[in-house]
Design a protein around this motif. Structure first.
Motif, PDB file in Angstrom:
ATOM      1  N   VAL A   1     102.714  33.012 -60.771  1.00 35.62           N
ATOM      2  CA  VAL A   1     103.617  32.263 -59.897  1.00 35.62           C
ATOM      3  C   VAL A   1     104.869  33.085 -59.592  1.00 35.62           C
ATOM      4  O   VAL A   1     105.371  33.076 -58.457  1.00 35.62           O
ATOM      5  N   GLN A   2     105.368  33.833 -60.567  1.00 30.51           N
ATOM      6  CA  GLN A   2     106.535  34.667 -60.326  1.00 30.51           C
ATOM      7  C   GLN A   2     106.235  35.733 -59.274  1.00 30.51           C
ATOM      8  O   GLN A   2     107.048  35.995 -58.377  1.00 30.51           O
ATOM      9  N   PHE A   3     105.075  36.354 -59.376  1.00 33.11           N
ATOM     10  CA  PHE A   3     104.713  37.396 -58.415  1.00 33.11           C
ATOM     11  C   PHE A   3     104.610  36.834 -57.000  1.00 33.11           C
ATOM     12  O   PHE A   3     105.141  37.408 -56.042  1.00 33.11           O
ATOM     13  N   HIS A   4     103.951  35.685 -56.859  1.00 35.17           N
ATOM     14  CA  HIS A   4     103.785  35.122 -55.524  1.00 35.17           C
ATOM     15  C   HIS A   4     105.088  34.536 -54.990  1.00 35.17           C
ATOM     16  O   HIS A   4     105.298  34.490 -53.772  1.00 35.17           O
ATOM     17  N   CYS A   5     105.971  34.111 -55.879  1.00 32.83           N
ATOM     18  CA  CYS A   5     107.307  33.712 -55.428  1.00 32.83           C
ATOM     19  C   CYS A   5     108.051  34.925 -54.862  1.00 32.83           C
ATOM     20  O   CYS A   5     108.735  34.828 -53.836  1.00 32.83           O
ATOM     21  N   GLN A   6     107.876  36.077 -55.521  1.00 31.38           N
ATOM     22  CA  GLN A   6     108.476  37.304 -54.999  1.00 31.38           C
ATOM     23  C   GLN A   6     107.856  37.692 -53.658  1.00 31.38           C
ATOM     24  O   GLN A   6     108.545  38.183 -52.755  1.00 31.38           O
ATOM     25  N   LEU A   7     106.560  37.455 -53.515  1.00 32.58           N
ATOM     26  CA  LEU A   7     105.896  37.752 -52.242  1.00 32.58           C
ATOM     27  C   LEU A   7     106.446  36.871 -51.127  1.00 32.58           C
ATOM     28  O   LEU A   7     106.694  37.346 -50.007  1.00 32.58           O
ATOM     29  N   VAL A   8     106.625  35.583 -51.411  1.00 33.49           N
ATOM     30  CA  VAL A   8     107.190  34.667 -50.419  1.00 33.49           C
ATOM     31  C   VAL A   8     108.562  35.167 -49.974  1.00 33.49           C
ATOM     32  O   VAL A   8     108.876  35.232 -48.780  1.00 33.49           O
ATOM     33  N   GLU A   9     109.382  35.535 -50.941  1.00 33.34           N
ATOM     34  CA  GLU A   9     110.728  36.026 -50.630  1.00 33.34           C
ATOM     35  C   GLU A   9     110.678  37.311 -49.816  1.00 33.34           C
ATOM     36  O   GLU A   9     111.398  37.466 -48.814  1.00 33.34           O
ATOM     37  N   SER A  10     109.837  38.254 -50.227  1.00 37.26           N
ATOM     38  CA  SER A  10     109.772  39.552 -49.550  1.00 37.26           C
ATOM     39  C   SER A  10     109.247  39.414 -48.127  1.00 37.26           C
ATOM     40  O   SER A  10     109.765  40.056 -47.204  1.00 37.26           O
TER      41      SER A  10
ATOM     42  N   MET B 229     103.440  45.874 -69.688  1.00 34.10           N
ATOM     43  CA  MET B 229     104.157  45.349 -68.524  1.00 34.10           C
ATOM     44  C   MET B 229     105.600  45.078 -68.903  1.00 34.10           C
ATOM     45  O   MET B 229     105.875  44.492 -69.914  1.00 34.10           O
ATOM     46  N   GLY B 230     106.546  45.510 -68.100  1.00 36.61           N
ATOM     47  CA  GLY B 230     107.946  45.298 -68.424  1.00 36.61           C
ATOM     48  C   GLY B 230     108.808  45.239 -67.197  1.00 36.61           C
ATOM     49  O   GLY B 230     108.398  45.605 -66.116  1.00 36.61           O
ATOM     50  N   GLY B 231     110.010  44.768 -67.392  1.00 34.98           N
ATOM     51  CA  GLY B 231     110.943  44.658 -66.268  1.00 34.98           C
ATOM     52  C   GLY B 231     111.704  45.947 -66.069  1.00 34.98           C
ATOM     53  O   GLY B 231     111.793  46.793 -66.947  1.00 34.98           O
ATOM     54  N   LEU B 232     112.232  46.091 -64.869  1.00 35.32           N
ATOM     55  CA  LEU B 232     112.990  47.292 -64.560  1.00 35.32           C
ATOM     56  C   LEU B 232     114.446  47.170 -64.944  1.00 35.32           C
ATOM     57  O   LEU B 232     115.143  48.158 -65.075  1.00 35.32           O
ATOM     58  N   GLY B 233     114.937  45.928 -65.073  1.00 34.54           N
ATOM     59  CA  GLY B 233     116.339  45.754 -65.436  1.00 34.54           C
ATOM     60  C   GLY B 233     117.237  45.711 -64.222  1.00 34.54           C
ATOM     61  O   GLY B 233     116.961  46.309 -63.196  1.00 34.54           O
TER      62      GLY B 233
ATOM     63  N   SER C 232      94.560  40.900 -60.417  1.00 34.99           N
ATOM     64  CA  SER C 232      93.632  41.330 -61.471  1.00 34.99           C
ATOM     65  C   SER C 232      94.397  41.720 -62.738  1.00 34.99           C
ATOM     66  O   SER C 232      93.983  41.383 -63.856  1.00 34.99           O
ATOM     67  N   LYS C 233      95.526  42.378 -62.550  1.00 38.04           N
ATOM     68  CA  LYS C 233      96.338  42.838 -63.687  1.00 38.04           C
ATOM     69  C   LYS C 233      96.878  41.659 -64.491  1.00 38.04           C
ATOM     70  O   LYS C 233      96.940  41.687 -65.722  1.00 38.04           O
ATOM     71  N   LEU C 234      97.283  40.583 -63.761  1.00 36.47           N
ATOM     72  CA  LEU C 234      97.900  39.433 -64.420  1.00 36.47           C
ATOM     73  C   LEU C 234      96.887  38.459 -65.009  1.00 36.47           C
ATOM     74  O   LEU C 234      97.234  37.655 -65.866  1.00 36.47           O
ATOM     75  N   GLY C 235      95.655  38.515 -64.532  1.00 35.52           N
ATOM     76  CA  GLY C 235      94.600  37.662 -65.088  1.00 35.52           C
ATOM     77  C   GLY C 235      94.915  36.183 -64.960  1.00 35.52           C
ATOM     78  O   GLY C 235      95.228  35.689 -63.880  1.00 35.52           O
ATOM     79  N   ASN C 236      94.855  35.475 -66.076  1.00 35.57           N
ATOM     80  CA  ASN C 236      95.075  34.021 -66.076  1.00 35.57           C
ATOM     81  C   ASN C 236      96.487  33.622 -66.498  1.00 35.57           C
ATOM     82  O   ASN C 236      96.717  32.472 -66.861  1.00 35.57           O
ATOM     83  N   LYS C 237      97.393  34.564 -66.450  1.00 34.95           N
ATOM     84  CA  LYS C 237      98.777  34.271 -66.854  1.00 34.95           C
ATOM     85  C   LYS C 237      99.500  33.543 -65.714  1.00 34.95           C
ATOM     86  O   LYS C 237     100.015  34.151 -64.789  1.00 34.95           O
ATOM     87  N   GLU C 238      99.498  32.225 -65.804  1.00 35.89           N
ATOM     88  CA  GLU C 238     100.034  31.407 -64.713  1.00 35.89           C
ATOM     89  C   GLU C 238     101.485  31.702 -64.396  1.00 35.89           C
ATOM     90  O   GLU C 238     101.878  31.796 -63.227  1.00 35.89           O
ATOM     91  N   ARG C 239     102.304  31.834 -65.407  1.00 33.12           N
ATOM     92  CA  ARG C 239     103.734  32.059 -65.168  1.00 33.12           C
ATOM     93  C   ARG C 239     103.961  33.371 -64.426  1.00 33.12           C
ATOM     94  O   ARG C 239     104.769  33.437 -63.489  1.00 33.12           O
ATOM     95  N   GLU C 240     103.267  34.439 -64.850  1.00 32.19           N
ATOM     96  CA  GLU C 240     103.421  35.725 -64.185  1.00 32.19           C
ATOM     97  C   GLU C 240     102.871  35.676 -62.769  1.00 32.19           C
ATOM     98  O   GLU C 240     103.448  36.263 -61.838  1.00 32.19           O
TER      99      GLU C 240
END
Length: 448
Positions: free
Chosen positions: A148-157, A1-5, A138-146
Protein backbone atom coordinates in the motif's frame (compact mmCIF):
# COMPACT_ATOMS: atom_id res chain seq x y z
CA UNK A 1 15.15 -3.51 2.05
CA UNK A 2 15.74 -0.15 3.70
CA UNK A 3 14.93 3.51 3.58
CA UNK A 4 17.12 6.17 2.11
CA UNK A 5 16.60 8.65 4.92
CA UNK A 6 15.46 12.23 4.84
CA UNK A 7 18.93 13.49 3.98
CA UNK A 8 18.80 11.62 0.68
CA UNK A 9 15.25 12.12 -0.52
CA UNK A 10 13.20 15.06 0.71
CA UNK A 11 9.46 14.98 0.10
CA UNK A 12 7.51 17.84 1.65
CA UNK A 13 4.00 19.31 1.64
CA UNK A 14 3.33 22.23 -0.67
CA UNK A 15 -0.26 22.72 -0.12
CA UNK A 16 -1.76 26.16 0.27
CA UNK A 17 -3.02 25.56 3.80
CA UNK A 18 0.31 24.31 5.07
CA UNK A 19 1.72 25.90 8.20
CA UNK A 20 5.47 25.87 8.70
CA UNK A 21 6.94 23.51 9.53
CA UNK A 22 4.98 20.91 7.50
CA UNK A 23 2.44 19.10 9.62
CA UNK A 24 1.73 16.19 7.26
CA UNK A 25 4.76 14.94 5.36
CA UNK A 26 2.51 12.18 4.01
CA UNK A 27 0.66 14.80 1.96
CA UNK A 28 3.78 15.50 -0.04
CA UNK A 29 3.08 16.87 -3.49
CA UNK A 30 6.53 18.06 -4.55
CA UNK A 31 10.07 16.66 -4.49
CA UNK A 32 12.36 19.35 -3.23
CA UNK A 33 15.98 18.76 -4.07
CA UNK A 34 18.81 21.07 -3.10
CA UNK A 35 21.56 20.30 -5.59
CA UNK A 36 25.11 20.37 -4.34
CA UNK A 37 27.76 22.25 -6.32
CA UNK A 38 29.14 18.88 -7.34
CA UNK A 39 25.73 17.88 -8.65
CA UNK A 40 25.34 21.19 -10.51
CA UNK A 41 28.72 20.77 -12.22
CA UNK A 42 27.81 17.22 -13.21
CA UNK A 43 24.49 18.27 -14.75
CA UNK A 44 26.20 21.09 -16.67
CA UNK A 45 28.65 18.59 -18.20
CA UNK A 46 25.84 16.13 -18.81
CA UNK A 47 23.77 18.76 -20.62
CA UNK A 48 26.70 19.53 -22.92
CA UNK A 49 27.02 15.83 -23.85
CA UNK A 50 23.41 14.63 -23.63
CA UNK A 51 23.36 13.88 -27.36
CA UNK A 52 26.22 11.42 -27.05
CA UNK A 53 25.06 8.32 -25.08
CA UNK A 54 28.56 6.90 -24.73
CA UNK A 55 30.00 10.09 -23.22
CA UNK A 56 26.90 10.60 -21.06
CA UNK A 57 27.23 7.09 -19.59
CA UNK A 58 30.90 7.67 -18.82
CA UNK A 59 30.06 10.94 -17.08
CA UNK A 60 27.38 9.20 -15.01
CA UNK A 61 29.77 6.41 -14.00
CA UNK A 62 32.51 8.87 -13.04
CA UNK A 63 30.09 11.05 -11.07
CA UNK A 64 28.73 8.10 -9.08
CA UNK A 65 32.19 6.72 -8.35
CA UNK A 66 33.37 10.04 -6.91
CA UNK A 67 30.19 11.21 -5.15
CA UNK A 68 28.92 10.40 -1.68
CA UNK A 69 25.62 8.57 -1.41
CA UNK A 70 23.59 11.65 -0.50
CA UNK A 71 24.88 13.68 -3.46
CA UNK A 72 24.16 10.88 -5.93
CA UNK A 73 20.63 10.35 -4.68
CA UNK A 74 19.81 14.05 -4.47
CA UNK A 75 20.97 14.56 -8.06
CA UNK A 76 18.87 11.62 -9.28
CA UNK A 77 15.87 12.95 -7.37
CA UNK A 78 16.37 16.29 -9.09
CA UNK A 79 16.23 14.62 -12.51
CA UNK A 80 13.07 12.75 -11.49
CA UNK A 81 11.28 15.87 -10.33
CA UNK A 82 8.70 17.47 -12.68
CA UNK A 83 10.11 20.81 -11.49
CA UNK A 84 13.67 20.17 -12.65
CA UNK A 85 15.41 22.95 -14.55
CA UNK A 86 16.91 20.26 -16.81
CA UNK A 87 13.87 18.44 -18.30
CA UNK A 88 15.93 17.55 -21.40
CA UNK A 89 18.11 15.37 -19.15
CA UNK A 90 15.23 13.39 -17.64
CA UNK A 91 15.74 10.61 -20.20
CA UNK A 92 19.03 9.88 -18.43
CA UNK A 93 17.30 9.17 -15.11
CA UNK A 94 16.84 5.46 -15.90
CA UNK A 95 20.48 4.75 -16.84
CA UNK A 96 21.58 6.74 -13.81
CA UNK A 97 19.24 4.76 -11.55
CA UNK A 98 20.55 1.50 -13.06
CA UNK A 99 24.12 2.54 -12.24
CA UNK A 100 23.11 3.52 -8.70
CA UNK A 101 21.60 0.08 -8.06
CA UNK A 102 25.06 -1.38 -8.66
CA UNK A 103 26.63 0.72 -5.89
CA UNK A 104 27.62 -1.06 -2.68
CA UNK A 105 25.66 1.46 -0.60
CA UNK A 106 22.42 1.16 -2.58
CA UNK A 107 19.26 0.34 -0.64
CA UNK A 108 16.00 -0.22 -2.50
CA UNK A 109 13.43 2.48 -1.80
CA UNK A 110 9.76 2.63 -2.94
CA UNK A 111 9.68 6.44 -3.19
CA UNK A 112 12.55 6.46 -5.64
CA UNK A 113 11.08 3.64 -7.71
CA UNK A 114 7.63 5.27 -7.81
CA UNK A 115 9.11 8.56 -9.03
CA UNK A 116 11.02 6.72 -11.76
CA UNK A 117 7.95 4.71 -12.79
CA UNK A 118 5.92 7.90 -13.20
CA UNK A 119 8.67 9.62 -15.20
CA UNK A 120 9.03 6.66 -17.56
CA UNK A 121 5.27 6.53 -18.07
CA UNK A 122 5.23 10.25 -18.85
CA UNK A 123 8.00 9.71 -21.40
CA UNK A 124 5.98 6.97 -23.10
CA UNK A 125 8.33 4.18 -21.96
CA UNK A 126 5.47 1.97 -20.82
CA UNK A 127 7.32 -1.34 -20.95
CA UNK A 128 10.11 -0.12 -18.65
CA UNK A 129 7.59 1.56 -16.37
CA UNK A 130 5.41 -1.55 -16.05
CA UNK A 131 8.47 -3.76 -15.58
CA UNK A 132 9.54 -1.70 -12.56
CA UNK A 133 6.05 -1.97 -11.07
CA UNK A 134 5.94 -5.74 -11.61
CA UNK A 135 9.42 -6.14 -10.14
CA UNK A 136 8.39 -4.16 -7.05
CA UNK A 137 5.15 -6.10 -6.51
CA UNK A 138 7.13 -9.35 -6.79
CA UNK A 139 9.77 -8.04 -4.38
CA UNK A 140 7.16 -7.08 -1.76
CA UNK A 141 5.18 -10.32 -2.02
CA UNK A 142 2.26 -10.44 0.41
CA UNK A 143 3.42 -7.58 2.61
CA UNK A 144 0.26 -5.48 2.58
CA UNK A 145 1.67 -2.46 4.36
CA UNK A 146 4.65 -2.20 2.00
CA UNK A 147 2.41 -2.74 -1.03
CA UNK A 148 0.00 0.00 0.00
CA UNK A 149 2.88 2.38 0.72
CA UNK A 150 4.40 1.76 -2.70
CA UNK A 151 1.14 2.31 -4.55
CA UNK A 152 0.43 5.42 -2.48
CA UNK A 153 3.79 6.70 -3.70
CA UNK A 154 2.79 5.79 -7.25
CA UNK A 155 -0.46 7.76 -6.92
CA UNK A 156 1.49 10.77 -5.69
CA UNK A 157 4.19 10.52 -8.36
CA UNK A 158 1.71 10.13 -11.22
CA UNK A 159 -0.32 13.08 -9.94
CA UNK A 160 2.82 15.24 -9.94
CA UNK A 161 3.36 14.31 -13.57
CA UNK A 162 -0.34 14.85 -14.37
CA UNK A 163 -0.32 11.34 -15.83
CA UNK A 164 -3.97 10.27 -15.89
CA UNK A 165 -3.44 6.70 -17.13
CA UNK A 166 -0.72 5.87 -14.63
CA UNK A 167 -2.63 7.59 -11.85
CA UNK A 168 -5.82 5.65 -12.60
CA UNK A 169 -3.94 2.33 -12.71
CA UNK A 170 -2.38 2.99 -9.31
CA UNK A 171 -5.77 4.00 -7.87
CA UNK A 172 -7.41 0.86 -9.27
CA UNK A 173 -4.78 -1.30 -7.57
CA UNK A 174 -5.19 0.57 -4.29
CA UNK A 175 -8.95 0.18 -4.42
CA UNK A 176 -8.62 -3.56 -4.99
CA UNK A 177 -6.12 -3.78 -2.15
CA UNK A 178 -8.41 -2.06 0.36
CA UNK A 179 -11.37 -4.18 -0.77
CA UNK A 180 -9.47 -7.38 -0.06
CA UNK A 181 -7.68 -6.28 3.10
CA UNK A 182 -8.89 -6.56 6.69
CA UNK A 183 -6.26 -4.06 7.88
CA UNK A 184 -7.66 -0.71 8.97
CA UNK A 185 -4.23 0.81 8.35
CA UNK A 186 -4.19 -0.38 4.73
CA UNK A 187 -7.71 0.90 4.13
CA UNK A 188 -6.99 4.30 5.63
CA UNK A 189 -3.71 4.79 3.74
CA UNK A 190 -5.34 3.77 0.46
CA UNK A 191 -8.30 6.13 0.90
CA UNK A 192 -6.08 8.96 2.06
CA UNK A 193 -3.80 8.62 -0.94
CA UNK A 194 -6.62 8.36 -3.49
CA UNK A 195 -8.52 11.34 -2.05
CA UNK A 196 -5.41 13.53 -2.00
CA UNK A 197 -4.37 12.41 -5.47
CA UNK A 198 -7.78 12.96 -7.04
CA UNK A 199 -7.89 16.50 -5.65
CA UNK A 200 -4.38 17.18 -6.97
CA UNK A 201 -5.63 15.97 -10.37
CA UNK A 202 -8.59 18.40 -10.19
CA UNK A 203 -11.12 15.61 -9.64
CA UNK A 204 -12.59 16.59 -6.25
CA UNK A 205 -16.04 15.16 -7.08
CA UNK A 206 -14.57 11.65 -7.22
CA UNK A 207 -12.66 12.31 -4.01
CA UNK A 208 -15.93 13.42 -2.41
CA UNK A 209 -17.49 10.11 -3.42
CA UNK A 210 -14.60 8.24 -1.80
CA UNK A 211 -15.27 10.02 1.49
CA UNK A 212 -18.84 8.72 1.30
CA UNK A 213 -17.50 5.24 0.55
CA UNK A 214 -15.32 5.51 3.64
CA UNK A 215 -18.41 6.31 5.71
CA UNK A 216 -20.25 3.28 4.30
CA UNK A 217 -17.28 1.07 5.19
CA UNK A 218 -17.28 2.40 8.75
CA UNK A 219 -14.18 4.56 8.38
CA UNK A 220 -14.35 8.16 9.56
CA UNK A 221 -12.66 10.55 7.16
CA UNK A 222 -9.78 12.47 8.70
CA UNK A 223 -9.25 16.21 8.58
CA UNK A 224 -6.76 15.58 5.77
CA UNK A 225 -9.35 14.08 3.43
CA UNK A 226 -11.82 16.88 4.17
CA UNK A 227 -9.25 19.63 3.66
CA UNK A 228 -8.10 18.08 0.41
CA UNK A 229 -11.63 18.09 -1.00
CA UNK A 230 -12.37 21.59 0.31
CA UNK A 231 -9.35 22.97 -1.50
CA UNK A 232 -9.93 20.76 -4.53
CA UNK A 233 -13.37 22.29 -5.03
CA UNK A 234 -12.19 25.78 -4.11
CA UNK A 235 -9.31 25.77 -6.55
CA UNK A 236 -11.79 25.06 -9.36
CA UNK A 237 -14.14 27.82 -8.21
CA UNK A 238 -16.83 25.33 -7.11
CA UNK A 239 -17.66 27.35 -4.01
CA UNK A 240 -21.06 25.83 -3.25
CA UNK A 241 -19.53 22.35 -3.12
CA UNK A 242 -16.58 23.69 -1.14
CA UNK A 243 -18.81 25.16 1.56
CA UNK A 244 -20.85 21.94 1.77
CA UNK A 245 -17.67 20.09 2.72
CA UNK A 246 -16.84 22.79 5.28
CA UNK A 247 -20.30 22.20 6.80
CA UNK A 248 -19.64 18.44 6.84
CA UNK A 249 -16.39 19.06 8.70
CA UNK A 250 -18.23 21.03 11.36
CA UNK A 251 -20.81 18.25 11.73
CA UNK A 252 -18.00 15.71 12.08
CA UNK A 253 -16.60 17.69 14.98
CA UNK A 254 -13.59 19.23 13.23
CA UNK A 255 -15.08 22.72 13.44
CA UNK A 256 -13.59 25.89 12.02
CA UNK A 257 -9.83 26.24 12.24
CA UNK A 258 -7.31 28.63 10.77
CA UNK A 259 -5.95 26.13 8.25
CA UNK A 260 -9.35 25.32 6.76
CA UNK A 261 -10.38 28.98 6.74
CA UNK A 262 -7.17 29.92 4.95
CA UNK A 263 -7.97 27.34 2.28
CA UNK A 264 -11.33 29.01 1.71
CA UNK A 265 -9.70 32.44 1.56
CA UNK A 266 -7.06 31.21 -0.88
CA UNK A 267 -9.80 29.77 -3.09
CA UNK A 268 -11.79 33.00 -3.12
CA UNK A 269 -8.64 34.99 -3.79
CA UNK A 270 -7.64 32.81 -6.75
CA UNK A 271 -10.95 33.75 -8.39
CA UNK A 272 -10.89 37.44 -7.37
CA UNK A 273 -13.90 37.03 -5.08
CA UNK A 274 -12.91 39.84 -2.71
CA UNK A 275 -16.43 40.40 -1.34
CA UNK A 276 -16.70 36.72 -0.40
CA UNK A 277 -13.23 36.95 1.14
CA UNK A 278 -14.29 39.92 3.31
CA UNK A 279 -17.39 38.03 4.47
CA UNK A 280 -15.27 35.00 5.33
CA UNK A 281 -12.82 37.10 7.34
CA UNK A 282 -15.78 38.53 9.23
CA UNK A 283 -17.05 35.00 9.92
CA UNK A 284 -13.61 34.01 11.24
CA UNK A 285 -13.72 36.93 13.69
CA UNK A 286 -17.24 36.08 14.83
CA UNK A 287 -16.21 32.44 15.36
CA UNK A 288 -12.98 33.45 17.17
CA UNK A 289 -10.83 31.72 14.55
CA UNK A 290 -7.41 33.39 14.79
CA UNK A 291 -5.75 34.93 11.76
CA UNK A 292 -2.25 33.79 10.79
CA UNK A 293 0.52 35.08 8.56
CA UNK A 294 -0.86 32.79 5.87
CA UNK A 295 -4.25 34.49 6.27
CA UNK A 296 -2.58 37.82 5.51
CA UNK A 297 -0.64 36.30 2.59
CA UNK A 298 -3.73 34.73 1.00
CA UNK A 299 -5.81 37.88 1.32
CA UNK A 300 -3.30 40.58 0.41
CA UNK A 301 -1.88 38.68 -2.58
CA UNK A 302 -5.38 39.04 -4.03
CA UNK A 303 -5.63 42.82 -3.55
CA UNK A 304 -4.83 44.35 -6.97
CA UNK A 305 -4.35 47.95 -5.86
CA UNK A 306 -1.95 47.07 -3.05
CA UNK A 307 0.06 44.63 -5.15
CA UNK A 308 0.33 47.14 -8.00
CA UNK A 309 1.58 49.85 -5.61
CA UNK A 310 4.22 47.56 -4.15
CA UNK A 311 5.76 46.76 -7.53
CA UNK A 312 7.17 50.32 -7.54
CA UNK A 313 7.06 51.39 -3.86
CA UNK A 314 8.39 54.90 -4.40
CA UNK A 315 5.33 56.64 -2.93
CA UNK A 316 3.28 54.08 -1.02
CA UNK A 317 0.91 55.19 1.77
CA UNK A 318 2.85 55.10 5.04
CA UNK A 319 -0.01 54.69 7.50
CA UNK A 320 -3.10 52.50 7.76
CA UNK A 321 -5.25 55.62 7.44
CA UNK A 322 -3.50 56.73 4.25
CA UNK A 323 -3.80 53.24 2.77
CA UNK A 324 -7.52 53.06 3.54
CA UNK A 325 -7.94 56.38 1.77
CA UNK A 326 -6.66 55.06 -1.56
CA UNK A 327 -8.53 51.73 -1.51
CA UNK A 328 -12.04 51.32 -2.86
CA UNK A 329 -14.87 48.82 -2.48
CA UNK A 330 -14.15 45.23 -1.58
CA UNK A 331 -10.39 45.75 -1.35
CA UNK A 332 -10.94 48.33 1.37
CA UNK A 333 -13.26 45.91 3.18
CA UNK A 334 -10.77 43.03 3.31
CA UNK A 335 -8.02 45.31 4.64
CA UNK A 336 -10.41 46.68 7.26
CA UNK A 337 -11.16 43.11 8.41
CA UNK A 338 -7.45 42.25 8.67
CA UNK A 339 -6.31 45.30 10.63
CA UNK A 340 -6.24 44.84 14.38
CA UNK A 341 -5.68 41.08 14.44
CA UNK A 342 -3.20 39.32 16.71
CA UNK A 343 -0.79 38.67 13.83
CA UNK A 344 1.16 41.86 14.56
CA UNK A 345 1.45 41.06 18.27
CA UNK A 346 2.67 37.55 17.44
CA UNK A 347 5.33 38.93 15.08
CA UNK A 348 6.51 41.47 17.65
CA UNK A 349 8.82 41.24 20.66
CA UNK A 350 8.87 44.09 23.19
CA UNK A 351 11.06 44.29 26.26
CA UNK A 352 13.64 46.59 27.79
CA UNK A 353 16.38 45.22 25.56
CA UNK A 354 14.63 45.44 22.20
CA UNK A 355 11.44 45.94 20.25
CA UNK A 356 11.57 43.59 17.28
CA UNK A 357 9.31 42.90 14.31
CA UNK A 358 9.99 39.65 12.46
CA UNK A 359 8.73 39.64 8.86
CA UNK A 360 9.85 36.10 8.04
CA UNK A 361 7.18 34.12 6.20
CA UNK A 362 5.34 37.23 5.06
CA UNK A 363 4.78 37.97 1.42
CA UNK A 364 5.25 41.53 0.20
CA UNK A 365 1.67 42.69 0.84
CA UNK A 366 1.61 41.13 4.30
CA UNK A 367 4.94 42.68 5.30
CA UNK A 368 3.68 46.08 4.14
CA UNK A 369 0.41 46.03 6.08
CA UNK A 370 2.00 44.50 9.20
CA UNK A 371 4.63 47.27 9.23
CA UNK A 372 1.93 49.93 9.01
CA UNK A 373 0.11 48.31 11.93
CA UNK A 374 3.37 47.95 13.84
CA UNK A 375 4.21 51.65 13.49
CA UNK A 376 0.81 52.52 14.97
CA UNK A 377 1.18 49.98 17.77
CA UNK A 378 4.65 51.31 18.66
CA UNK A 379 3.45 54.90 18.61
CA UNK A 380 0.63 54.03 21.02
CA UNK A 381 3.02 52.20 23.34
CA UNK A 382 5.53 55.03 23.38
CA UNK A 383 2.75 57.47 24.34
CA UNK A 384 1.82 55.36 27.36
CA UNK A 385 3.11 56.63 30.70
CA UNK A 386 4.05 53.08 31.72
CA UNK A 387 6.08 52.46 28.56
CA UNK A 388 9.61 51.14 28.99
CA UNK A 389 11.64 52.40 26.01
CA UNK A 390 13.62 49.45 24.56
CA UNK A 391 17.33 49.90 24.01
CA UNK A 392 17.04 48.97 20.34
CA UNK A 393 14.31 48.66 17.70
CA UNK A 394 14.82 45.97 15.05
CA UNK A 395 12.99 44.94 11.89
CA UNK A 396 14.00 41.47 10.67
CA UNK A 397 13.33 41.11 6.95
CA UNK A 398 15.83 38.43 5.88
CA UNK A 399 18.37 38.15 3.10
CA UNK A 400 16.10 36.84 0.34
CA UNK A 401 17.09 33.18 0.72
CA UNK A 402 13.50 32.12 0.06
CA UNK A 403 12.75 34.70 -2.65
CA UNK A 404 12.05 33.74 -6.26
CA UNK A 405 15.47 35.20 -7.06
CA UNK A 406 17.80 33.98 -4.33
CA UNK A 407 19.64 36.82 -2.59
CA UNK A 408 17.16 39.49 -3.71
CA UNK A 409 14.64 40.36 -1.01
CA UNK A 410 11.58 42.35 -2.16
CA UNK A 411 10.61 42.71 1.50
CA UNK A 412 13.99 44.22 2.39
CA UNK A 413 13.76 46.61 -0.58
CA UNK A 414 10.27 47.66 0.54
CA UNK A 415 11.40 48.30 4.11
CA UNK A 416 14.37 50.32 2.88
CA UNK A 417 12.17 52.47 0.65
CA UNK A 418 9.60 53.05 3.41
CA UNK A 419 12.27 53.99 5.92
CA UNK A 420 13.56 56.55 3.41
CA UNK A 421 10.10 57.97 2.66
CA UNK A 422 9.21 58.26 6.34
CA UNK A 423 12.62 59.74 7.28
CA UNK A 424 13.02 56.97 9.82
CA UNK A 425 16.17 56.66 11.95
CA UNK A 426 16.28 52.94 11.20
CA UNK A 427 19.20 51.79 9.04
CA UNK A 428 20.54 48.47 7.76
CA UNK A 429 22.45 46.69 10.53
CA UNK A 430 26.15 46.38 9.61
CA UNK A 431 26.41 43.14 11.58
CA UNK A 432 23.32 41.60 9.96
CA UNK A 433 22.28 43.08 6.61
CA UNK A 434 18.94 41.25 6.84
CA UNK A 435 17.87 43.63 9.63
CA UNK A 436 17.11 47.31 10.12
CA UNK A 437 18.08 48.77 13.49
CA UNK A 438 17.94 52.01 15.52
CA UNK A 439 18.16 53.17 19.11
CA UNK A 440 14.84 52.91 20.93
CA UNK A 441 14.95 56.55 22.05
CA UNK A 442 15.49 57.72 18.46
CA UNK A 443 12.50 55.71 17.22
CA UNK A 444 10.32 57.11 20.02
CA UNK A 445 11.28 60.66 19.11
CA UNK A 446 10.53 59.91 15.48
CA UNK A 447 7.09 58.38 16.06
CA UNK A 448 5.95 60.74 18.78
Amino acid sequence: MGGLGSAQLSFSVALPWRHDPPQHSKLSLQIQCALTKQGQRFLTKLAANAGNPSVANKLISKFLSTSPKSTALTTLSYLLSPHTAHPHLSSLALPMYSKITEASWFEWNPKLVAALVALLAKQGQQSQSEALVSETISKLGNKERELVQFHCQLVESHSKMSSKCGFDRACTYLHQLLQNSSSVYVKRRAFESMVGGLCAMDRPGEADELIEEMRVKGLKASVFEFRSVVYGYGRLGMFEEMLKIVDQMEKQGFGDDTICCNMVLSSYGAHNELAAMANWLRKMKESSVPFSVRTYNSVLNSCPTIMAMLQEPKAVPCSVGELSGVLDGDEALVVKELVGSAVVDEAMVWNSAEAKLDLHGMHLGSAYLVMLEWFEAMGNRFKSAECVVPAEVVIVCGLGKHSSVRGESPVKDLVKEMMHQMESPMRIDRKNVGCFIAKGRAVKDWLC
